[in-house]
Design a protein around this motif. Structure first.
Motif, mmCIF file in Angstrom:
data_model
loop_
_atom_site.group_PDB
_atom_site.id
_atom_site.type_symbol
_atom_site.label_atom_id
_atom_site.label_comp_id
_atom_site.label_asym_id
_atom_site.label_seq_id
_atom_site.Cartn_x
_atom_site.Cartn_y
_atom_site.Cartn_z
ATOM 1 N N VAL A 270 33.076 54.403 60.647
ATOM 2 C CA VAL A 270 32.812 55.737 61.193
ATOM 3 C C VAL A 270 33.440 56.783 60.293
ATOM 4 C CG1 VAL A 270 33.058 57.265 63.188
ATOM 5 C CG2 VAL A 270 32.870 54.775 63.526
ATOM 6 N N HIS A 271 32.628 57.731 59.846
ATOM 7 C CA HIS A 271 33.148 58.908 59.152
ATOM 8 C C HIS A 271 32.887 60.110 60.036
ATOM 9 C CE1 HIS A 271 33.577 62.151 56.165
ATOM 10 N NE2 HIS A 271 34.410 61.317 55.577
ATOM 11 N N LEU B 220 34.751 55.438 49.978
ATOM 12 C CA LEU B 220 35.541 54.413 50.654
ATOM 13 C C LEU B 220 35.846 53.255 49.715
ATOM 14 C CD1 LEU B 220 36.838 53.237 53.181
ATOM 15 C CD2 LEU B 220 34.578 52.457 53.915
ATOM 16 N N ALA B 221 34.864 52.850 48.924
ATOM 17 C CA ALA B 221 35.046 51.710 48.027
ATOM 18 C C ALA B 221 36.077 51.987 46.943
ATOM 19 C CB ALA B 221 33.710 51.327 47.397
ATOM 20 N N GLY B 222 36.165 53.237 46.479
ATOM 21 C CA GLY B 222 37.070 53.563 45.375
ATOM 22 C C GLY B 222 38.322 54.306 45.779
ATOM 23 N N MET B 223 38.688 54.206 47.034
ATOM 24 C CA MET B 223 39.790 54.999 47.566
ATOM 25 C C MET B 223 41.151 54.485 47.096
ATOM 26 S SD MET B 223 40.127 56.022 51.577
ATOM 27 C CE MET B 223 38.515 56.827 51.494
ATOM 28 N N GLY C 149 41.835 55.997 54.775
ATOM 29 C CA GLY C 149 41.626 57.401 54.443
ATOM 30 C C GLY C 149 41.105 58.155 55.644
ATOM 31 N N LYS C 150 39.936 58.751 55.501
ATOM 32 C CA LYS C 150 39.328 59.515 56.588
ATOM 33 C C LYS C 150 38.313 58.692 57.384
ATOM 34 C CE LYS C 150 39.523 63.600 53.584
ATOM 35 N NZ LYS C 150 38.727 64.701 52.998
ATOM 36 N N TYR C 151 38.252 57.392 57.129
ATOM 37 C CA TYR C 151 37.294 56.521 57.805
ATOM 38 C C TYR C 151 37.978 55.709 58.899
ATOM 39 C CZ TYR C 151 34.044 57.293 53.888
ATOM 40 O OH TYR C 151 33.221 57.851 52.937
#
Length: 273
Positions: free
Chosen positions: A71-72, A124-127, A52-54
């Motif tokens: 890193v976000h 992040l965990a539920g992406m 995703g965005k990480y």
């Protein structure tokens, strides 16, 4: 900002520089935003991936369990090959010049964890699946969205149905699919159009290096602007003519986010509520 295309562009630019190099240490002065970074010292960057965005820097050390430097980028974060007035973290390398993390508004975060231990990062965990991967299927997307009673844009921004879609690319994809951002109970045909629109929009934005807006907060690590903003059809174009029908683009606030749409091409069907 930054969203998937900007983060992926960043990954593509810094991976050749970091891969195979050993981190000497990370220098910063904000332990609450940059947590357990001392654990990265002395480890080699084996690979850079993205979720995703990480950004995920995969760190290895012989005889030790692997670690991830997560890193976000927040709203204005990004890596640079030279220090700037907004440098917040310096990644010192053992055999190369440092890499710098800049963040004018200070919303970016870093944390070192064991791979997959993202309990402290629920987004992040539920992406959901990556939109440019084989895991993102039309059938799965239809199951996630069709007939649901949630407004489509906030549901996309939750990251649950698909990863990495933020404010810019949600607006652009919904325009391409001719769906109002506040529409609920999407029809199967609409979800299929949106599926295609997300994939095509994300692919084009990555190839263009992302979007650099008027505030200039996002640039590529080498200082170049992204180019996709020149292809925006609705985002940041309030009052300008729709590129499809000529109707002035409107801006509203939806789920506390500025939202752009064409009132002629994207009609809200209130009868579905």
């Amino acid at each position: 900002m930054p969203e998937l295309p900007e983060v992926e562009t960043t990954r593509l630019k810094i991976e050749p520089y970091l891969k195979g190099r050993r981190l000497a240490h990370l220098e910063h002065g904000a332990s609450l935003r940059y947590q357990d970074t001392h654990l990265a010292a002395g480890r080699t960057v084996a690979r850079l991936s993205r979720r995703g965005k990480y950004l995920l820097l995969e760190l290895e050390d012989p005889g030790e369990d692997p670690l991830h430097l997560v890193v976000h980028l927040g709203m204005t974060g990004g890596f640079r090959f030279q220090a700037t007035p907004h440098t917040r973290v310096t990644l010192h390398l053992e055999d190369a010049e440092p890499l710098y993390f800049q963040d004018s508004r200070r919303f970016g975060k870093m944390v070192v964890v064991k791979p997959g231990q993202y309990a402290g990062m629920p987004t992040l965990a539920g992406m959901g699946p990556e939109p440019l991967s084989d895991d993102f299927t039309e059938a799965g997307f239809v199951r996630a969205l069709a007939g649901g009673n949630k407004m489509v844009k906030p549901w996309l921004l939750s990251q649950a149905p698909v990863a990495g879609v933020g404010n810019i690319y949600a607006d652009e994809s919904l325009w391409a699919a001719r769906i109002h951002p506040a529409q609920t109970r999407l029809k199967k045909a609409e979800v299929k159009r949106l599926y295609t629109a997300i994939r095509e929009t994300m692919q084009a934005a990555v190839l263009a290096g992302g979007s650099t807006l008027s505030d200039g907060s996002y640039q590529q690590p080498d200082g170049l602007d992204g180019l996709f903003q020149a292809r925006h059809n609705v985002y940041d174009r309030a009052g300008k003519p729709c590129n499809r029908c000529g109707t002035p683009i409107q801006k509203t606030v939806l789920a506390q986010r500025g939202t752009h749409f064409c009132p002629h091409c994207q009609i809200l069907d209130t009868g579905r509520a």
